[in-house]
Write a protein that holds these residues in place. Sequence first.
Motif, PDB file in Angstrom:
ATOM      1  N   TRP A 103       0.633  -1.602  -0.341  1.00 39.56           N
ATOM      2  CA  TRP A 103      -0.307   0.313   0.373  1.00 39.56           C
ATOM      3  C   TRP A 103       1.169   1.371  -0.127  1.00 39.56           C
ATOM      4  N   ALA A 104       2.200   1.291   0.920  1.00 39.37           N
ATOM      5  CA  ALA A 104       2.482   2.086   1.233  1.00 39.37           C
ATOM      6  C   ALA A 104       3.451   3.064  -0.232  1.00 39.37           C
ATOM      7  N   ARG A 105       4.082   1.652  -1.225  1.00 35.47           N
ATOM      8  CA  ARG A 105       5.255   1.615  -2.283  1.00 35.47           C
ATOM      9  C   ARG A 105       3.358   2.739  -3.598  1.00 35.47           C
ATOM     10  N   LEU A 106       2.321   1.826  -3.610  1.00 38.27           N
ATOM     11  CA  LEU A 106       1.049   2.146  -4.486  1.00 38.27           C
ATOM     12  C   LEU A 106       1.323   4.011  -4.442  1.00 38.27           C
ATOM     13  N   GLU A 107       1.460   4.539  -2.341  1.00 41.88           N
ATOM     14  CA  GLU A 107       0.379   5.824  -2.373  1.00 41.88           C
ATOM     15  C   GLU A 107       1.952   7.020  -3.016  1.00 41.88           C
TER      16      GLU A 107
END
Length: 129
Positions: A103-107
């Motif tokens: 999720w952090a990489r997607l953000e």
Amino acid sequence: MSESDAGGRESGSGSRVSRSVEDFVGQLRAFTDRARGAVPFSMPRLPSPPGALSAAQLRAIDRAVRSQRQQIAAMTAQLQAFDEQLAVFERILDPLVEWSTTWARLEESVADLVRRPGGPDDDPTPPAP
């Protein structure tokens, strides 16, 4: 010297020794009674058979050791159960950590797309008041 003379002497000697022991015990008893009367508080009684006291103490120590070993066994069981709970918790956390990282990489990737070069975020000079 005949056997009757020797026997008589031994019996007389034995009675003198027993009489002196009885005298000594009597004097010791009288002394302790006087000492006990001189003390304002009562002195504790000694246990009658000292061997029984040792046996009672050993039984108490045996019970205490058995009790402590049972407590250790119970604590070991509790720690084992706690370790199993932590293992389950760890298995639950592994996918959550992985999902959070994804999720952090997607953000970050979406934030890079949203930011436009030359936009207000890239201007190094602050706006005039």
